[in-house]
Design an enzyme around this catalytic site. Sequence first.
Site, PDB file in Angstrom:
ATOM      1  N   ASP A 221     -54.612  30.776 -15.053  1.00 48.53           N
ATOM      2  CA  ASP A 221     -54.386  30.953 -16.473  1.00 48.53           C
ATOM      3  C   ASP A 221     -52.930  31.408 -16.587  1.00 48.53           C
ATOM      4  O   ASP A 221     -52.592  32.559 -16.319  1.00 48.53           O
ATOM      5  CB  ASP A 221     -55.361  32.015 -17.001  1.00 48.53           C
ATOM      6  CG  ASP A 221     -55.049  32.396 -18.436  1.00 48.53           C
ATOM      7  OD1 ASP A 221     -54.044  31.918 -18.982  1.00 48.53           O
ATOM      8  OD2 ASP A 221     -55.819  33.190 -19.001  1.00 48.53           O
ATOM      9  N   GLN A 224     -49.447  33.624 -20.080  1.00 48.07           N
ATOM     10  CA  GLN A 224     -48.316  34.556 -20.188  1.00 48.07           C
ATOM     11  C   GLN A 224     -47.217  34.201 -19.185  1.00 48.07           C
ATOM     12  O   GLN A 224     -46.028  34.260 -19.506  1.00 48.07           O
ATOM     13  CB  GLN A 224     -48.783  36.004 -19.946  1.00 48.07           C
ATOM     14  CG  GLN A 224     -49.817  36.503 -20.948  1.00 48.07           C
ATOM     15  CD  GLN A 224     -49.255  36.672 -22.362  1.00 48.07           C
ATOM     16  OE1 GLN A 224     -48.050  36.845 -22.557  1.00 48.07           O
ATOM     17  NE2 GLN A 224     -50.120  36.619 -23.358  1.00 48.07           N
ATOM     18  N   LYS A 247     -46.823  30.544 -27.436  1.00 47.52           N
ATOM     19  CA  LYS A 247     -46.220  31.724 -26.814  1.00 47.52           C
ATOM     20  C   LYS A 247     -44.841  31.399 -26.238  1.00 47.52           C
ATOM     21  O   LYS A 247     -44.087  32.288 -25.884  1.00 47.52           O
ATOM     22  CB  LYS A 247     -47.132  32.277 -25.721  1.00 47.52           C
ATOM     23  CG  LYS A 247     -48.462  32.812 -26.279  1.00 47.52           C
ATOM     24  CD  LYS A 247     -49.314  33.397 -25.175  1.00 47.52           C
ATOM     25  CE  LYS A 247     -50.772  33.459 -25.541  1.00 47.52           C
ATOM     26  NZ  LYS A 247     -51.140  34.621 -26.324  1.00 47.52           N
ATOM     27  N   CYS A 385     -58.354  41.051 -26.100  1.00 45.06           N
ATOM     28  CA  CYS A 385     -59.246  40.017 -25.561  1.00 45.06           C
ATOM     29  C   CYS A 385     -59.433  40.199 -24.058  1.00 45.06           C
ATOM     30  O   CYS A 385     -59.460  39.219 -23.286  1.00 45.06           O
ATOM     31  CB  CYS A 385     -58.736  38.609 -25.860  1.00 45.06           C
ATOM     32  SG  CYS A 385     -58.592  38.276 -27.609  1.00 45.06           S
TER      33      CYS A 385
HETATM   34  N1  C6P Z   1     -53.477  35.980 -25.501  1.00 46.03           N
HETATM   35  C1  C6P Z   1     -52.777  37.996 -26.658  1.00 46.03           C
HETATM   36  O1  C6P Z   1     -52.522  38.657 -27.662  1.00 46.03           O
HETATM   37  P1  C6P Z   1     -54.710  30.730 -26.657  1.00 46.03           P
HETATM   38  O2  C6P Z   1     -55.276  31.656 -27.700  1.00 46.03           O
HETATM   39  O3  C6P Z   1     -55.664  29.636 -26.279  1.00 46.03           O
HETATM   40  O4  C6P Z   1     -53.331  30.256 -26.955  1.00 46.03           O
HETATM   41  O5  C6P Z   1     -54.506  31.647 -25.347  1.00 46.03           O
HETATM   42  C2  C6P Z   1     -55.575  32.362 -24.805  1.00 46.03           C
HETATM   43  C3  C6P Z   1     -55.076  33.240 -23.706  1.00 46.03           C
HETATM   44  C4  C6P Z   1     -55.478  32.973 -22.404  1.00 46.03           C
HETATM   45  N2  C6P Z   1     -54.999  33.694 -21.366  1.00 46.03           N
HETATM   46  C5  C6P Z   1     -54.109  34.673 -21.541  1.00 46.03           C
HETATM   47  C6  C6P Z   1     -53.581  35.403 -20.334  1.00 46.03           C
HETATM   48  C7  C6P Z   1     -53.655  34.974 -22.832  1.00 46.03           C
HETATM   49  O6  C6P Z   1     -52.734  35.934 -22.986  1.00 46.03           O
HETATM   50  C8  C6P Z   1     -54.170  34.262 -23.937  1.00 46.03           C
HETATM   51  C9  C6P Z   1     -53.751  34.630 -25.330  1.00 46.03           C
HETATM   52  C10 C6P Z   1     -53.037  36.520 -26.790  1.00 46.03           C
HETATM   53  O7  C6P Z   1     -52.787  38.490 -25.533  1.00 46.03           O
HETATM   54  C11 C6P Z   1     -53.945  36.210 -27.936  1.00 46.03           C
HETATM   55  S1  C6P Z   1     -55.593  36.792 -27.663  1.00 46.03           S
END
Ligand code: C6P
Length: 427
Positions: A221, A224, A247, A385
């Site tokens: 994943d 970040q 991001k 999350c």
């Molecule tokens: N984290 C945060 O505020 P999406 O929402 O599909 O673009 O990304 C999901 C996601 C998956 N893995 C990691 C490590 C993430 O940081 C995120 C998204 C944001 O930390 C929104 S919850």
Amino acid sequence: MERDVNESSRTFPIREAEFAADAYDVERIRADFPILSSQVHGHPLCYLDNAASAQKPRAVLDAVRDAYETTYANVHRGVHYLSERATTEYEAARTKTRRFINARHDSEIVFTRGATESINLVAASFGRAFLAPGDEIIISEVEHHSNIIPWQLLRDSHGVVLKVAPISDDGEIDFECFEKLFTQRTKLVAVSHMSNALGTIQPARRIVDAARAHGAWVLFDGCQAAIHLPVDVQELDCDFYAFSSHKIYGPSGIGVLYGKAEILDAMPPYQGGGEMIKTVTFEETTWADPPARFEAGTPSIVQAIGFGAALDYVTGIGKERIQRHESDVLGYATQRLAAIDGVRLFGTAPAKASVLSFNMDCAHPHDVATVLDRSGVAVRAGHHCAQPLMKRLGVTATVRASFAMYSTRAEADALAGALQSVKEIFA
Ligand code: C6P
């Protein structure tokens, strides 16, 4: 530099040469992001919620507007001029993405709605096709829900076993325990390259080596990490890498699943619909080759073009230079906050980037964030999350300040100053 609207698969203005030659000029970069000059509650905006989503430079805003004004049509469907042009731009974004992570082939880049959908795609398609009931998947305690729940869904529907690698207090995967989790049945390791809640960077290459030694596939994943670290999927030798555009200064609604060509080739579709097929009859349907096989329906066309512009922008400034700058701001902010009585920092591993998670003795994280907001300082407060991680840390929530290429030491000062107001109100 003027854009030529007639030129297809163009790159967007990035001032590459200017940037290459001189020192990192954060004020010049900030000037490219119109929203950064806003006022919030009578204070200059101090945007420190970049891990949730980053702001967009004018190059991206222009690319999106320009695409709608000059290029827009559906892709891969029409023989008319605009459709061909939109298709060229959409596919050019794929090539830029391939270069950004040094994948071998454009076909290894699947556009999705975001990292969440990318991981769900792997769980639903690869998981059902290649994992048998009883096979084991290793995740870790630091994961975002997007890298937990898709595997739980697969566990519940398909009978795979989920194993969780513990982390140290700093947020690093405990490697000794991690290695002990492998058995003959371990088929997949799915972990974050960098934690969204703590900023911890995991030893990606070592994780791949451990997985390979046990014949397991690896998904990172990279939601970040893709922004803050150099990512070379060939060097990492991972099987899947998932991240989101929003991001990385691009539009929301588009993300990436990198998958090794031979694995994507063997995977069944994730969703059915337009443009993911070779032939359809009522009796039988045959699938298009990747990446089209995994992009059913009209994709996020303009978002992809905007994403391509964001990648041009980041590449033009230089990821390493951005990384050095962000590391300076993070180090400075960490010192400032560590010096405030009653502030507890989380995730202080040496290998970390751009995220500063903390709590204050005197107030709940949500109250801290609300007071900061009144000073124009935008942070995230909550579980980020990552509820299992919060449990591991013994808290229900933290405050998270997260930095980007346009963050400054002055913003770290504004954060520290606003925290003094929190103390005055609550202590
Ligand atoms: N984290 C945060 O505020 P999406 O929402 O599909 O673009 O990304 C999901 C996601 C998956 N893995 C990691 C490590 C993430 O940081 C995120 C998204 C944001 O930390 C929104 S919850």
